[in-house]
Design a protein around this motif. Structure first.
Motif, PDB file in Angstrom:
ATOM      1  N   ALA A  22      -8.769  -3.102  -4.890  1.00  0.00           N
ATOM      2  CA  ALA A  22      -9.500  -1.530  -4.928  1.00  0.00           C
ATOM      3  C   ALA A  22      -8.284  -0.594  -4.738  1.00  0.00           C
ATOM      4  O   ALA A  22      -8.381   0.539  -5.152  1.00  0.00           O
ATOM      5  CB  ALA A  22     -10.545  -1.690  -4.065  1.00  0.00           C
ATOM      6  N   GLU A  23      -7.552  -0.879  -4.028  1.00  0.00           N
ATOM      7  CA  GLU A  23      -6.316  -0.032  -3.472  1.00  0.00           C
ATOM      8  C   GLU A  23      -5.583   0.414  -4.737  1.00  0.00           C
ATOM      9  O   GLU A  23      -4.805   1.502  -4.896  1.00  0.00           O
ATOM     10  CB  GLU A  23      -5.634  -0.470  -2.351  1.00  0.00           C
ATOM     11  N   THR A  65       0.871  -1.396   0.025  1.00  0.00           N
ATOM     12  CA  THR A  65      -0.269  -0.091  -0.153  1.00  0.00           C
ATOM     13  C   THR A  65       0.962   1.273   0.087  1.00  0.00           C
ATOM     14  O   THR A  65       0.649   2.039  -0.661  1.00  0.00           O
ATOM     15  CB  THR A  65      -0.916  -0.043   1.185  1.00  0.00           C
ATOM     16  N   ALA A  66       2.101   1.311   0.773  1.00  0.00           N
ATOM     17  CA  ALA A  66       2.772   2.517   0.925  1.00  0.00           C
ATOM     18  C   ALA A  66       3.451   2.760  -0.422  1.00  0.00           C
ATOM     19  O   ALA A  66       3.562   3.758  -0.786  1.00  0.00           O
ATOM     20  CB  ALA A  66       3.465   2.347   2.082  1.00  0.00           C
ATOM     21  N   ALA A  67       3.922   1.801  -0.945  1.00  0.00           N
ATOM     22  CA  ALA A  67       4.768   1.586  -2.402  1.00  0.00           C
ATOM     23  C   ALA A  67       3.957   2.290  -3.379  1.00  0.00           C
ATOM     24  O   ALA A  67       4.267   2.993  -4.313  1.00  0.00           O
ATOM     25  CB  ALA A  67       5.543   0.514  -2.535  1.00  0.00           C
ATOM     26  N   HIS A  68       2.506   1.540  -3.201  1.00  0.00           N
ATOM     27  CA  HIS A  68       1.593   2.151  -4.377  1.00  0.00           C
ATOM     28  C   HIS A  68       1.260   3.566  -4.293  1.00  0.00           C
ATOM     29  O   HIS A  68       1.336   4.439  -5.155  1.00  0.00           O
ATOM     30  CB  HIS A  68       0.532   1.258  -4.470  1.00  0.00           C
ATOM     31  N   ARG A  69       1.225   4.113  -2.995  1.00  0.00           N
ATOM     32  CA  ARG A  69       0.890   5.541  -2.917  1.00  0.00           C
ATOM     33  C   ARG A  69       1.972   6.274  -3.085  1.00  0.00           C
ATOM     34  O   ARG A  69       1.719   7.557  -3.311  1.00  0.00           O
ATOM     35  CB  ARG A  69      -0.011   5.596  -1.379  1.00  0.00           C
ATOM     36  N   GLN A  70       3.124   5.675  -3.022  1.00  0.00           N
ATOM     37  CA  GLN A  70       4.314   6.537  -3.381  1.00  0.00           C
ATOM     38  C   GLN A  70       4.433   6.620  -4.848  1.00  0.00           C
ATOM     39  O   GLN A  70       5.532   6.852  -5.416  1.00  0.00           O
ATOM     40  CB  GLN A  70       5.516   6.104  -2.596  1.00  0.00           C
ATOM     41  N   GLY A  71       3.910   5.927  -5.626  1.00  0.00           N
ATOM     42  CA  GLY A  71       3.949   6.000  -6.954  1.00  0.00           C
ATOM     43  C   GLY A  71       4.170   4.817  -7.745  1.00  0.00           C
ATOM     44  O   GLY A  71       4.377   4.767  -8.932  1.00  0.00           O
TER      45      GLY A  71
END
Length: 304
Positions: free
Chosen positions: A79-80, A49-55
Motif C-alpha cells: 500500500a506504501e 519506504t524512504a527510497a520510494h518517497r524520494q521518487g
C-alpha cells in the motif's frame, strides 16, 4: 535520469510496536506511554519506504512467515507503493517482531525477534538485476544479502551494504561483496575496535578498497573521498529530535537514490543527511520518512 531509479532493498521486514515515553525505563515496573504506534518496518523495509518517497521505484526482498502477520506486513508495504512480489513466505515460520521504546529526547531501546526458520539462506536470487540501478542490503538476512550484493556487482550497479550491529562473522562475510559500505558508528567499532571514526573509515577502506562512510548520528557522516583519498566530514543538520528510530534506514534509502541517479558523493550524503534529520522530527519510525520535496527544501536551506 529521465525516469525514476529502480532500487532493490534486501533484508528485514518486521512488525514494530513503538511506545513513546518521557524517559526510558531504568528497572522493572509498569510504564504508561505518551503515545504508541504499530507498523511494518525493519532496516531494509524502512530504507525501501524512504527510497520510494524520494521518487524511486522500489522492490523489497525480505523473508516472513506464512502467518497472518506476514500477510499484513507485505500488504502494508504494498500500500506504501513498494513492490513486495519477491517477499518470501516460509511455511511454519513466524514473522519478525520488535518492541521499541522512545524517550523524550528521541533516543530508543529496541528488542527485536527474528525466527531462525525465516532467515535461512535462499537458494537463488529471484530478480534479474539488469533492470535495477542500485541494490541496498542490510545484515539481517545474510544469505540473501550476499547473493544480492554479488548479483549487483556482476550487473555493474552499486552494491550498497548497510552495516549495523550484528555478529562480527556476519559483517566480515558480507564486506567483500559490496561496492559501497555505509556503517553505523557502533557497527564500525565491532569491525575496527574503539578507534576514532576517521581512522575506522580508513581501516575499512584499506580492507575492502571500496567507498566507505560511517554515520555518527547528530555528529554527521565521515566518508572517504575517492578522488582525493581524504577523509571528509559532512555535518548533520541541527535539529531537536523527536524520534531517531529508522533515521539510519532513511539515510541509507536516500543515499541509494542519490547514487542511482548519478549524483556526486557530497550531494548524495548531504541529501541523505537531510532526509534522516527530517525523519527524526516525527514519531513513528519509518512512518516519518520525508518526501523528496521536503528533503530538497531542507537541503537548499543548508550551507554547501
Amino acid at each position: 535520469m529521465s525516469r525514476a531509479p529502480r532500487i532493490l532493498c534486501v533484508g528485514a521486514l518486521t512488525q514494530d510496536t513503538i511506545f513513546r515515553l518521557d524517559q526510558l525505563p531504568r528497572g522493572a515496573g509498569k510504564f504508561i506511554p505518551v503515545e504508541a504506534v504499530q507498523n511494518a518496518a525493519g532496516m531494509a523495509s524502512s530504507a525501501a519506504t524512504a527510497a520510494h518517497r524520494q521518487g524511486a521505484a522500489v522492490s523489497l526482498w525480505a523473508s516472513v512467515g506464512d502467518d497472518i502477520l506476514g500477510t499484513e506486513l507485505t500488504a502494508e508495504l504494498t500500500a506504501e507503493g513498494i513492490d513486495c512480489s519477491g517477499v518470501r513466505r516460509v511455511a511454519g515460520a513466524r514473522s519478525a517482531i520488535a518492541t521499541i521504546l522512545v524517550d523524550a529526547a528521541g533516543e530508543r531501546m529496541i528488542v527485536p525477534f527474528y525466527d531462525p526458520r525465516a532467515t535461512t539462506p535462499p537458494e537463488a536470487l529471484p530478480f534479474d538485476l539488469s533492470g535495477f540501478d542500485a541494490v541496498l542490503t542490510d545484515v539481517r538476512w545474510p544469505g540473501a544479502a550476499a547473493l544480492a550484493l554479488q548479483g549487483a556487482k556482476k550487473a555493474g550497479i552499486p552494491a550498497i551494504l548497510d552495516i549495523d550491529v550484528a555478529a562480527r562473522p556476519i559483517l566480515e562475510d558480507l564486506l567483500p561483496h559490496a561496492t559501497h559500505i555505509v556503517a553505523s558508528e557502533p557497527a564500525a567499532a565491532i569491525l575496527c575496535g574503539e578507534v576514532a571514526v576517521e581512522e575506522a573509515v580508513s581501516m575499512l577502506h584499506a580492507r575492502t578498497g571500496v567507498f566507505v562512510a560511517i554515520t555518527a548520528g547528530g555528529a554527521g557522516t565521515y566518508w572517504r573521498d575517492e578522488a582525493t583519498g581524504a577523509i571528509r566530514h559532512t555535518p548533520a543538520p541541527k535539529i531537536t529530535p523527536v524520534d531517531t528510530l529508522a533515521a539510519g534506514d532513511v539515510f541509507h534509502g536516500s543515499f541509494a537514490v542519490g547514487l542511482a541517479e548519478g549524483w556526486d558523493m557530497e550531494r548524495t550524503i548531504r541529501f541523505a543527511s537531510a532526509a534522516a534529520a527530517l525523519k527524526c522530527l516525527k514519531f513513528g519510525g519509518r512512518l516519518g520518512a520525508p518526501t523528496r520535496a521536503e528533503t530538497l527544501a531542507m537541503l537548499e536551506g543548508q550551507p554547501a
